[in-house]
Design a protein around this motif. Structure first.
Motif, PDB file in Angstrom:
ATOM      1  N   GLY A  10       0.792  -1.232   0.000  1.00  0.00           N
ATOM      2  CA  GLY A  10       0.000   0.000   0.000  1.00  0.00           C
ATOM      3  C   GLY A  10       0.817   1.272   0.000  1.00  0.00           C
ATOM      4  O   GLY A  10       0.341   2.292   0.501  1.00  0.00           O
ATOM      5  N   TYR A  35     -15.588   1.362  14.463  1.00  0.00           N
ATOM      6  CA  TYR A  35     -14.440   1.467  13.567  1.00  0.00           C
ATOM      7  C   TYR A  35     -13.776   2.832  13.722  1.00  0.00           C
ATOM      8  O   TYR A  35     -14.434   3.819  14.048  1.00  0.00           O
ATOM      9  CB  TYR A  35     -14.856   1.252  12.108  1.00  0.00           C
ATOM     10  N   VAL A  36     -12.476   2.851  13.455  1.00  0.00           N
ATOM     11  CA  VAL A  36     -11.686   4.060  13.627  1.00  0.00           C
ATOM     12  C   VAL A  36     -11.021   4.383  12.291  1.00  0.00           C
ATOM     13  O   VAL A  36     -10.529   3.489  11.611  1.00  0.00           O
ATOM     14  CB  VAL A  36     -10.631   3.823  14.729  1.00  0.00           C
ATOM     15  N   VAL A  96      -1.665   7.360   9.924  1.00  0.00           N
ATOM     16  CA  VAL A  96      -1.547   8.067   8.651  1.00  0.00           C
ATOM     17  C   VAL A  96      -2.767   8.936   8.336  1.00  0.00           C
ATOM     18  O   VAL A  96      -3.004   9.280   7.176  1.00  0.00           O
ATOM     19  CB  VAL A  96      -1.288   7.087   7.481  1.00  0.00           C
ATOM     20  N   GLY A 141      -3.769   5.588   0.339  1.00  0.00           N
ATOM     21  CA  GLY A 141      -4.878   4.709   0.008  1.00  0.00           C
ATOM     22  C   GLY A 141      -5.424   3.879   1.151  1.00  0.00           C
ATOM     23  O   GLY A 141      -6.634   3.744   1.309  1.00  0.00           O
ATOM     24  N   GLY A 142      -4.522   3.321   1.964  1.00  0.00           N
ATOM     25  CA  GLY A 142      -4.938   2.385   3.004  1.00  0.00           C
ATOM     26  C   GLY A 142      -6.032   2.918   3.906  1.00  0.00           C
ATOM     27  O   GLY A 142      -6.932   2.163   4.301  1.00  0.00           O
ATOM     28  N   TYR A 170      -8.454   4.774   3.126  1.00  0.00           N
ATOM     29  CA  TYR A 170      -9.736   4.779   2.423  1.00  0.00           C
ATOM     30  C   TYR A 170     -10.292   3.351   2.319  1.00  0.00           C
ATOM     31  O   TYR A 170     -11.469   3.127   2.573  1.00  0.00           O
ATOM     32  CB  TYR A 170      -9.577   5.454   1.056  1.00  0.00           C
ATOM     33  N   GLY A 171      -9.417   2.393   1.983  1.00  0.00           N
ATOM     34  CA  GLY A 171      -9.852   0.988   1.970  1.00  0.00           C
ATOM     35  C   GLY A 171     -10.352   0.557   3.339  1.00  0.00           C
ATOM     36  O   GLY A 171     -11.354  -0.141   3.465  1.00  0.00           O
ATOM     37  N   ALA A 172      -9.655   1.022   4.391  1.00  0.00           N
ATOM     38  CA  ALA A 172     -10.029   0.646   5.755  1.00  0.00           C
ATOM     39  C   ALA A 172     -11.363   1.250   6.175  1.00  0.00           C
ATOM     40  O   ALA A 172     -12.044   0.713   7.047  1.00  0.00           O
ATOM     41  CB  ALA A 172      -8.930   1.092   6.728  1.00  0.00           C
ATOM     42  N   MET A 228     -14.041   1.708   4.244  1.00  0.00           N
ATOM     43  CA  MET A 228     -15.187   1.315   3.408  1.00  0.00           C
ATOM     44  C   MET A 228     -16.260   0.569   4.189  1.00  0.00           C
ATOM     45  O   MET A 228     -17.448   0.708   3.938  1.00  0.00           O
ATOM     46  CB  MET A 228     -14.713   0.463   2.227  1.00  0.00           C
ATOM     47  N   ILE A 229     -15.839  -0.248   5.170  1.00  0.00           N
ATOM     48  CA  ILE A 229     -16.818  -1.083   5.871  1.00  0.00           C
ATOM     49  C   ILE A 229     -17.790  -0.228   6.678  1.00  0.00           C
ATOM     50  O   ILE A 229     -19.000  -0.490   6.691  1.00  0.00           O
ATOM     51  CB  ILE A 229     -16.110  -2.149   6.744  1.00  0.00           C
ATOM     52  N   LYS A 265     -20.129   1.529   4.308  1.00  0.00           N
ATOM     53  CA  LYS A 265     -21.114   0.585   3.764  1.00  0.00           C
ATOM     54  C   LYS A 265     -22.218   0.304   4.782  1.00  0.00           C
ATOM     55  O   LYS A 265     -23.413   0.313   4.450  1.00  0.00           O
ATOM     56  CB  LYS A 265     -20.394  -0.721   3.372  1.00  0.00           C
TER      57      LYS A 265
END
Lengths: 363, 363
Positions: free
Chosen positions: A65, A183-184, A191, A197-198, A200-202, A204-205, A208
């Motif tokens: 990443g 979630y945090v 970061v 990027g990481g 943003y991927g983290a 998503m849950i 959603k």
């Protein structure tokens, strides 16, 4: 000053329906690419036809990443020229991110030159319809083919362009947001203030889950006490309480938004009190109960301003300003978008113009 | 059960010097690829020649870090067959990671079948020299060409293989580690227990700083109090204090290592007390000062066991076990590597064998 090769596409794409663009679905005819190799530095800056990247499956970006991005927009003015909004700020933030994730710096003037050159090349892709713009996505990815968990020795700096639709098709309507307390997004020492990027991927849950429950965005709390407000979705957040405006201070886990910075400057110029400080959910809830929570809005490049009409926290719903857009929210939105499209005078030196004498328009 | 197409490379690569492999520098002749598309699920599993990936520059993996990886090894036994170590555990952990970052599940049996098929295809790449192995890198990347911050609608699941050298060329020597109290690897509610790229890119700066100061690894502390031990570098960590072994409990921010799990099982089978709990640096320092800190070691797939000989914390240095490898550390290392290479009996059902009747050996 870069010497940028321009390799034009032999065949231009058909343009999509400008009234149905959405966000980040269509890409223009060209892209900007510059290579980095340890020992050589950045080299071979070029504009070339938009096409697939060819990367070794072991490239560091796929595994560890090591990647970052920026986002800004080009706006079509009524006289046909094109405006950029504070592109130097994106260049500075890019370098702060790159420091954090061990990627090489790019001189801000080279960054801005690359943006200007690519937008000028694809000027015909800057749409004219109200509220539309050309989204500019600079990004850097680590390309060394190795599985070692070390900073890559090679990188690509790229810029791609995507014509995007009006964010608010049916007007600037307030949204309901969900306060996330499991979630945090980021913690101090992490970061969160880097645009990598990481994060943003983290995220998503949570986003959603919130959408499944009928909420537009997640309101993130701090990692330690799950009590202090950080950001909303991928935006910064502002609260107006009894005539004063508050936004979370840049504590290390919050992204330093360029729209955030611009809103603070605007409020100061209007003599509206603005405070950057730690804001607890207790304060927000109490203000809401007392009728003191006058306006809440998110700020970011995509939406510019996103008014918040309702906050859901630990099973309870709090309505903001009768679920209507507030006067300060509206004034900021009109002023910033007015500057961006060239209809409001820029007293701050935020606007850069790109001439488009030759072929402006959606051909 | 997958039906895996096998497309053989027309030309095989020259193999590198097996005594000078390093880690993750060389890749074999083939790779495994399987596609995912929303509505179709996973499809088209295939072994094909190792080659560049062709991806749209807007693919989600380049921007929002929606990516994950696993790591395991294939070991050459003296009888020429090939051993895998608990590959089902990697498949289970892959699915836990995928849940966290909104990527689709892969049935564990399909995962293991894909690993076995690819290793069997490239069996000649499993080296024979002492301490060498074939590192197996499964990974999943998000490929949808869109700039929306949403879970991608398409993915690639891939496996690549890299012959790797002995981790300890000059024997199993203890390393000095640096206790990091500024940067944070992961927080509760974050992605620390998932094996996703962003955490690794984010950790590079601390690792780089530690190396510049002459330390081999970073010891990570918790995000909230910067006081409790989490991991060391990309490994889990164990402390032996007065005959009892302690390792941080899986609290949500710690990666559930497969070597970690195996070490716990081994210690239990040897009737050595092992506790999974919260461990503060105060406890470690006090034990060190009292002469009670008997052994410290990291565990992970790459090194199996990494003995720690010194700990640097807030400007002070603490020596562990006279900077020599301890007896439990040695026993675990010998037992695990013995099982992996087929020289020690596996009473746990951890070893899976791949027949290599045809052409084993570094041709």
């Amino acid at each position: 000053m870069l010497t940028i090769d321009i390799i034009k596409a032999k065949q231009l794409k058909d343009k999509p329906d400008p009234n149905n663009l959405g966000f980040g679905n269509y890409f223009t005819d060209h892209m900007f690419v510059m290579d980095y190799q340890e020992g050589m530095g950045w080299h071979n800056p070029r504009v070339k036809p938009y096409e697939d990247l060819h990367l070794d499956p072991s490239a560091v970006v796929f595994h560890y990443g090591q990647e970052m991005f920026e986002g800004l927009k080009a706006y079509r003015r009524q006289d046909g020229e094109i405006n950029l909004f504070r592109p130097d700020m994106n260049g500075k933030r890019l370098n702060n991110t790159n420091d954090r994730i061990c990627m090489p710096q790019i001189p801000v003037e080279d960054f801005v030159q690359a943006v200007r050159t690519l937008v000028h090349t694809d000027a015909s892709w800057v749409p004219e319809e109200a509220g539309t713009s050309l989204y500019i996505r600079p990004f850097v990815i680590a390309t060394e083919p190795t599985l070692m968990v070390n900073p890559s020795k090679s990188y690509l700096f790229m810029i791609i362009l995507s014509p995007v639709g009006a964010y608010y098709k049916e007007g600037l309507n307030p949204v309901r947001i969900y306060v996330e307390d499991t979630y945090v997004r980021a913690s101090k020492g992490g970061v969160g203030e880097a645009k990598t990027g990481g994060s943003y991927g983290a995220s998503m849950i949570a986003q959603k889950n919130a959408k499944n429950e009928g909420f537009a965005q997640v309101l993130w709390l701090d990692a330690i006490e799950h009590r202090y407000v950080e950001e909303v979705g991928t935006m910064n957040i502002f609260f107006k309480i009894r005539g004063k405006v508050y936004t979370p201070a840049l504590s290390g886990s919050i992204l330093p938004g360029i729209t955030r910075d611009s809103v603070i400057s605007l409020l100061k110029s209007w003599d509206i009190p603005i405070y950057e400080e730690r804001i607890s959910m207790d304060t927000i809830i109490e203000a809401s109960k007392n009728g003191d929570l006058e306006e809440v809005f998110g700020t970011g490049t995509a939406a510019v301003i996103s008014p918040v009409g309702g906050i859901h926290f630990k099973g309870l719903d709090f309505v903001v300003h009768n679920n209507e857009i507030g006067p300060i929210t509206r004034r900021i939105y009109d002023t910033l978008t007015g500057m961006q499209y060239g209809n409001v005078k820029d007293d701050f030196g935020w606007i850069e113009t790109i001439e488009d004498k030759n072929d402006h328009g959606w051909l």
